[in-house]
Design an enzyme around this catalytic site. Structure first.
Site, PDB file in Angstrom:
ATOM      1  CB  ALA A 121      -0.919  -0.010   1.212  1.00  0.00           C
ATOM      2  NE  ARG A 123      -1.594   1.163   5.663  1.00  0.00           N
ATOM      3  CZ  ARG A 123      -2.489   0.513   4.955  1.00  0.00           C
ATOM      4  NH1 ARG A 123      -3.057   1.124   3.924  1.00  0.00           N
ATOM      5  NH2 ARG A 123      -2.817  -0.733   5.245  1.00  0.00           N
ATOM      6  CE1 TYR A 124       2.177  -0.404   6.430  1.00  0.00           C
ATOM      7  CE2 TYR A 124       0.885  -1.276   4.616  1.00  0.00           C
ATOM      8  CZ  TYR A 124       1.055  -1.051   5.967  1.00  0.00           C
ATOM      9  OH  TYR A 124       0.100  -1.473   6.844  1.00  0.00           O
ATOM     10  CB  THR A 125       5.855   2.126  -1.330  1.00  0.00           C
ATOM     11  OG1 THR A 125       4.744   2.938  -1.745  1.00  0.00           O
ATOM     12  CG2 THR A 125       5.443   0.664  -1.341  1.00  0.00           C
TER      13      THR A 125
END
Length: 747
Positions: A121, A123-125
């Site tokens: 997602a 928000r992680y990368t």
């Protein structure tokens, strides 16, 4: 009480409204969503992502930032659509297995070749622009493009990006619009640059010359392009066609190692496709599969052959034809041109139109720079006047309440120059600053003369563009990844080539159930049959042969022997695989070589010789083989081992027997045949008499005729007295043997 309310609205026929609404939607999808522009090769969402990242300062030398930050800026400022679609477009530009030259440098899970959509997602990368994206952004702030209002009119965004190379061919794109689509393959940067240089030097360069530079597409994979050169040439001349790619493999200690897969093909899917064939027993030559891919070897699929006698080329050819190890890609070079209209263009048109776009961009850049130089020179001229009259300038500033108009009047300078003088700091009033101004003025003057020379000569502009293209190609280009190789077309092996060859006995029951037992030493009478069912016919052969079934209507049907159920059970009904006519029963099953001969006959005495190959058919409904008269029945087919030395012996239900050379019977592919032994028509019609037995004899074989408990053995010499001409009535057997119950042939 009803009131008349005058509503201010427009009335319009529904068909006109829907037609206009759909047309507006179609134009939006075509121009603002699905098709790339020839100038920068980007769709609007891609262009907005790249521009938004540049505005966030996410250059190739900056730190990575959360992808959610970029997506939020893109949606909030420029692209009011779904965040999922926007993020997927962003991820695609970061995948080095999807883009030949990625525009985004991703950090984190951005998917894998096995599953491109397995990315984490947003928000992680984290992400930033790649070095290659400088080709799109380097000249953005230099007056090179038009700016338009964003969706809410609060900001400006570029309508295009000033690409320094034909990016539309470098990374390619795919898209589906309304009524049209685009599929542009990626190409090698250096090859495209060389083609651009050719056209810059000579706009009349032929496609043959361009084709010498652009060898073909160049995908982000080491798999081979096996499309013939003639098809590639046709593709580039028309703007549409197809590309075939094939995986690369090598031998290693007897194993087959697949080291490169076609573009966007998953190794996991390849293994699944091969495993499915193995489970279906369609790949007996493969013993094992392994996936040994790792960081050092991104693609390493191991196929273990069953033995070193396996024909590797034939096996791989079969896998190429039946799996995604070989794949075809559609090419449709549809794009929005500089005129704002979608069109399918050939390679030369694309390069020529992009060069026109590039010349226009460079000219705008030079004009913008010339304007900046002129403005700076104008300011420097005013500052120099101030330095030459420094005391008077200081006096005016100190004594006048409004020094600006006084300076303009006293030194005949412009308002801009007066403002520059008034904005000058005290520490810049030194003699050294005057020298710096003169030096800058001299340098800018030289630059201005150079810019004016460039703008006044199309040839000089083209030379400068050519040098820039070669410089960028050297900096960002690399060697070709996808080799173009001439290969023969892959061929899928026939089912008979894929199954292990073993001896089989096919057993047909009277109820039409069939099964196959391994070996030839099968006691068919000892097999178990369904209640009320009995043995009908058998055939011996091998598993790589076809089995022919004959029904009571004279039709033949064909099945592969290896596909028949095992004799461990009671088999399965033929009607589950074949579609015989209503009321037809299966009489016979046969297995033989294609050139083997059989005698087909009916109980009315008609028959012909037929090759086994002529009985074969792929039709589930069968094929008409032998015509059966009303009231007649099909006799079991008899194999002919030696036509030159064989004879036919036929016996009627009334004990009439006849001997006939097999050569007297015609060979046909289908039909009714000729009369073998004659029976009076009245007796045939009434059903009083018919052919009861028909056999083939050759060499020293003997015929044993059973009549109840009595039997009579006759060799060919004894049978000579019963020889007849074709179609003639035979002679009666001796008294006591005329009521024949069975016959058999013995050696």
């Amino acid at each position: 009480m009803a009131r008349n309310i005058d509503l201010n609205y427009e009335q319009q026929p529904l068909h006109e409204f829907t037609e206009k609404a759909y047309l507006d939607y179609s134009m939006y999808v075509i121009l603002d969503r699905a098709l790339p522009h020839i100038g920068d090769g980007l769709k609007p969402v891609q262009r907005r992502i790249i521009y938004a990242m540049s505005e966030l300062g996410l250059s190739a030398s900056s730190k990575h930032k959360k992808s959610a930050r970029t997506v939020g800026d893109v949606l909030g400022k420029f692209h009011p659509h779904g965040d999922t679609a926007c993020y997927e477009a962003m991820v695609l530009m970061a995948q080095d297995f999807s883009y030949r030259y990625p525009l985004i440098d991703g950090q984190g899970n951005f998917g894998s070749p096995d599953d491109p959509k397995s990315f984490a997602a947003m928000r992680y990368t984290e992400s930033r622009l790649s070095e290659f994206s400088r080709l799109l952004l380097q000249e953005l702030g230099q007056g090179t493009v038009d700016w338009v209002a964003n969706f809410d009119g609060t900001m400006q965004e570029p309508s295009l990006l000033p690409a320094r190379l034909p990016h539309i061919l470098l990374n390619g794109t795919t898209g589906i619009a309304v009524g049209m689509a685009t599929d542009i393959p990626p190409h090698n940067c250096r090859e495209i640059a060389q083609a651009c240089v050719l056209l810059l030097e000579n706009s009349r360069t032929t496609m043959d010359k361009i084709f010498e530079k652009v060898l073909g597409p160049d995908y982000p994979t080491d798999a081979e392009i096996i499309t013939p050169v003639e098809e590639l040439r046709s593709l580039y001349e028309s703007g549409h066609g197809s590309i075939r790619m094939r995986a690369v493999y090598e031998r290693e200690e007897g194993d087959i190692i697949i080291t490169a897969l076609p573009h966007q093909v998953s190794g996991a899917k390849i293994l699944e496709q091969i495993a499915q064939q193995m489970m279906a027993k369609k790949l007996p030559m493969v013993d094992d599969l392994r996936d040994e891919s790792d960081h050092e070897n991104p693609t390493r699929l191991v196929i273990v052959p069953r033995s070193n006698r396996v024909d590797t080329e034939a096996m791989m050819g079969h896998l190429f034809a039946t799996t995604d190890l070989e794949r075809t890609y559609r090419v449709n070079m549809n794009m929005i041109g500089t005129n704002g209209k979608p069109q399918v263009k050939n390679l030369k048109q694309i390069l020529q139109e992009w060069i026109i776009f590039r010349i226009s961009t460079v000219r705008r850049r030079l004009e913008w720079r010339l304007d900046r130089v002129d403005k700076r020179l104008h300011l420097l001229q005013g500052l120099l006047i101030a330095y030459l009259n420094l005391d008077e300038v200081i006096r005016i500033i100190r004594s006048e309440d409004e020094p600006r108009p006084v300076l303009i009047k006293a030194f005949k300078i412009s308002e801009i120059q007066a403002d520059a003088i008034l904005d000058t700091r005290l520490r810049h009033l030194a003699k050294l600053e005057e020298m710096k101004i003169q030096q800058e003025q001299q340098a800018l003057g030289e630059e201005k003369r150079g810019l004016e020379k460039l703008l006044g000569s199309d040839r000089r502009i083209k030379t400068m563009i050519k040098n820039e293209i070669l410089e960028d190609a050297e900096r960002y280009g690399d060697d070709r990844r996808s080799p173009i190789v001439s290969r023969e077309a892959a061929r899928a092996l026939d089912e008979t080539e894929l199954v292990p060859v073993e001896t089989l006995t096919v057993v047909l029951s009277a109820g039409g159930w069939v099964r196959a037992a391994k070996g030839h030493d099968i006691d068919v009478m000892a097999l178990s049959y369904k209640s009320g069912d009995t043995f009908q016919s058998m055939a011996q052969g091998k598993s790589d042969q076809s089995v022919v079934f004959l029904d009571s209507h004279g039709r033949s049907y064909t099945l592969s022997a290896h596909s028949l159920p095992s004799a461990r059970g009671q088999g399965e009904p033929l009607t589950g695989r074949l579609k015989p006519a209503a009321g037809a029963d299966f009489i016979n099953c046969l297995m033989a070589a294609n050139d083997d001969l059989f005698l087909l006959s009916s109980s009315h005495g008609y028959g012909f010789v037929c090759r086994f190959e002529d009985m074969l058919t792929r039709n589930k409904n069968g094929k008409s083989l032998i015509s059966i008269s009303n009231g007649a029945s099909l006799m079991p087919a008899k194999a002919i081992s030696d036509r030159e030395k064989s004879v036919v012996v036929s016996i009627t239900s009334e004990g009439y027997i006849g001997l006939l050379d097999i050569n007297a019977i015609p060979q046909l592919s289908k039909g009714k045949g000729n009369k073998i032994q004659g029976i009076p028509p009245k007796r045939l019609k009434s059903g009083e008499e018919s052919i009861a037995f028909i056999v083939i004899l050759s060499g020293r074989q003997k015929l044993i005729v059973h009549a109840g408990k009595k039997y009579k053995s006759m060799g060919l010499q004894e049978l000579e007295e019963y020889r007849i001409e074709r179609g003639k009535r035979g002679r009666k057997l001796p008294r006591g043997y005329q009521n024949v119950s069975a016959v058999e042939v013995v050696e």
